[in-house]
Design a protein around this motif. Structure first.
Motif, mmCIF file in Angstrom:
data_model
loop_
_atom_site.group_PDB
_atom_site.id
_atom_site.type_symbol
_atom_site.label_atom_id
_atom_site.label_comp_id
_atom_site.label_asym_id
_atom_site.label_seq_id
_atom_site.Cartn_x
_atom_site.Cartn_y
_atom_site.Cartn_z
ATOM 1 N N PHE A 41 50.203 40.860 43.412
ATOM 2 C CA PHE A 41 49.651 42.020 42.709
ATOM 3 C C PHE A 41 49.498 43.250 43.599
ATOM 4 C CE2 PHE A 41 47.986 38.288 40.394
ATOM 5 C CZ PHE A 41 48.526 38.547 39.148
ATOM 6 N N LYS A 44 44.548 46.214 46.313
ATOM 7 C CA LYS A 44 43.548 46.573 45.315
ATOM 8 C C LYS A 44 42.282 47.057 46.022
ATOM 9 C CE LYS A 44 46.169 44.897 42.000
ATOM 10 N NZ LYS A 44 46.851 45.792 41.028
ATOM 11 N N TYR A 58 40.233 47.718 41.276
ATOM 12 C CA TYR A 58 41.030 48.876 40.885
ATOM 13 C C TYR A 58 42.424 48.794 41.502
ATOM 14 C CZ TYR A 58 36.420 50.729 39.727
ATOM 15 O OH TYR A 58 35.154 50.902 39.205
ATOM 16 N N ASN A 59 43.405 49.364 40.802
ATOM 17 C CA ASN A 59 44.770 49.423 41.302
ATOM 18 C C ASN A 59 44.881 50.441 42.432
ATOM 19 O OD1 ASN A 59 46.021 47.571 39.365
ATOM 20 N ND2 ASN A 59 45.572 49.158 37.849
ATOM 21 N N GLU A 60 46.063 50.483 43.067
ATOM 22 C CA GLU A 60 46.291 51.438 44.143
ATOM 23 C C GLU A 60 46.152 52.880 43.669
ATOM 24 O OE1 GLU A 60 49.284 50.726 47.315
ATOM 25 O OE2 GLU A 60 49.928 49.096 46.022
ATOM 26 N N ASP A 61 46.444 53.124 42.396
ATOM 27 C CA ASP A 61 46.288 54.484 41.860
ATOM 28 C C ASP A 61 44.876 54.733 41.354
ATOM 29 O OD1 ASP A 61 46.197 52.998 39.541
ATOM 30 O OD2 ASP A 61 47.906 53.979 38.581
ATOM 31 N N THR A 63 43.127 53.232 39.073
ATOM 32 C CA THR A 63 42.813 52.888 37.685
ATOM 33 C C THR A 63 42.176 51.505 37.639
ATOM 34 O OG1 THR A 63 45.055 52.006 37.366
ATOM 35 C CG2 THR A 63 44.654 54.307 36.711
ATOM 36 N N TRP A 65 41.448 47.698 37.025
ATOM 37 C CA TRP A 65 42.337 46.543 36.850
ATOM 38 C C TRP A 65 41.582 45.369 36.240
ATOM 39 C CZ3 TRP A 65 43.678 42.149 40.507
ATOM 40 C CH2 TRP A 65 44.823 41.461 40.056
#
Length: 264
Positions: A41, A44, A58-61, A63, A65
């Motif tokens: 994945f 994070k 949270y995601n790398e951007d 947002t 998760w």
């Protein structure tokens, strides 16, 4: 004229490149955000909510998760989250977390003591491992390329020192396990009554720095100067209310990863 044109072009390229080489703000998280490399994945960010017993991932951007509830036992409190991972504790695709909870036991002499429990559970709340007394853990890969989990077990009703060590075999070597990883020194005594001894990492002993102590909500209580070459800092905790605290050691642009302790 041609040379002047080439020089001007070169200068413009440098200016344009430099303008895109600046630090750029991306995101602000409430509390202490940590980073995990989750198998399959990617990287994070995650933030632990100690009041709601949950971990927001949270995601790398940046947002959202996953929002994972921590199944702490009844009448206990969340103390630490050590791992957010996948395929470390088993080989399915669910996210697993290792967490530590604690409960306070009052005694007739009013001193009391704390009981810690280490849990490994997946994102659905299924508990994969329970280690009564487990308060600190680390992973490593041995010379046979086998991955292990080591949990230090404490019994604060009789001693402030490690009473036993539990070792568990993990699945085949996966990412996220650092070869030869060893634990950082732990603060002691923990729980603390009137004072706490905090070890200083070797990388920070060459400069003067500070130990910063805050509660789990980020409120700063103490900032204690530490002199160059000092390997252990003895700090009075008499002014701290009872509860859990986070400390970090910082100075000269370096910050040692945060540790935790409990004040009786």
């Amino acid at each position: 004229m041609k040379n002047k044109s080439l020089s001007l072009t070169f200068i413009l390229v440098l200016v344009f490149s430099f303008s895109y080489a600046q630090l750029t703000f991306e995101q602000s998280y409430t509390g202490a955000a940590e980073v995990a490399d989750v198998e399959n994945f990617g990287y994070k960010y995650f933030v632990t909510d100690y009041l709601m017993n949950s971990v927001q991932v949270y995601n790398e951007d940046h947002t959202p998760w996953k929002n994972i509830s921590v199944p702490v036992p009844t009448n206990t409190y969340l103390y630490d989250v050590a791992y957010v991972s996948s395929k470390v504790f088993n080989l399915d695709d669910l996210v697993e977390i290792l967490a530590v909870s604690y409960e306070y036991v009052a005694t007739s002499d009013t001193s009391g003591y704390y009981i810690y429990t280490t849990l490994v559970f997946n994102e659905n709340g299924t508990v994969l491992l329970t280690v009564p007394g487990g308060a600190y853990s680390f992973t490593f890969t041995d010379n046979s390329n086998k991955s292990k989990l080591v949990v230090y077990v404490y019994d604060y009703s009789v001693s402030t020192y490690i009473t036993s060590t539990s070792v568990y075999a993990l699945p085949d070597k996966v990412s996220g396990i650092k070869n030869g990883e060893t634990p950082n020194p732990l603060p002691f005594p923990n729980p603390a009554a009137q004072e706490i001894n905090i070890p200083i990492g070797n990388q920070l002993q060459q400069t003067s720095h500070f130990i910063v102590i805050s509660d789990l909500n980020g409120k700063e209580y103490l900032k204690v100067p530490v002199q160059q070459g000092q390997s252990l800092s003895n700090i009075s905790t008499s002014s701290l209310p009872s509860g859990s605290y986070i400390y970090r050691v910082e100075g000269n642009g370096i910050s040692m990863p945060a540790g935790k302790f409990v004040k009786r």
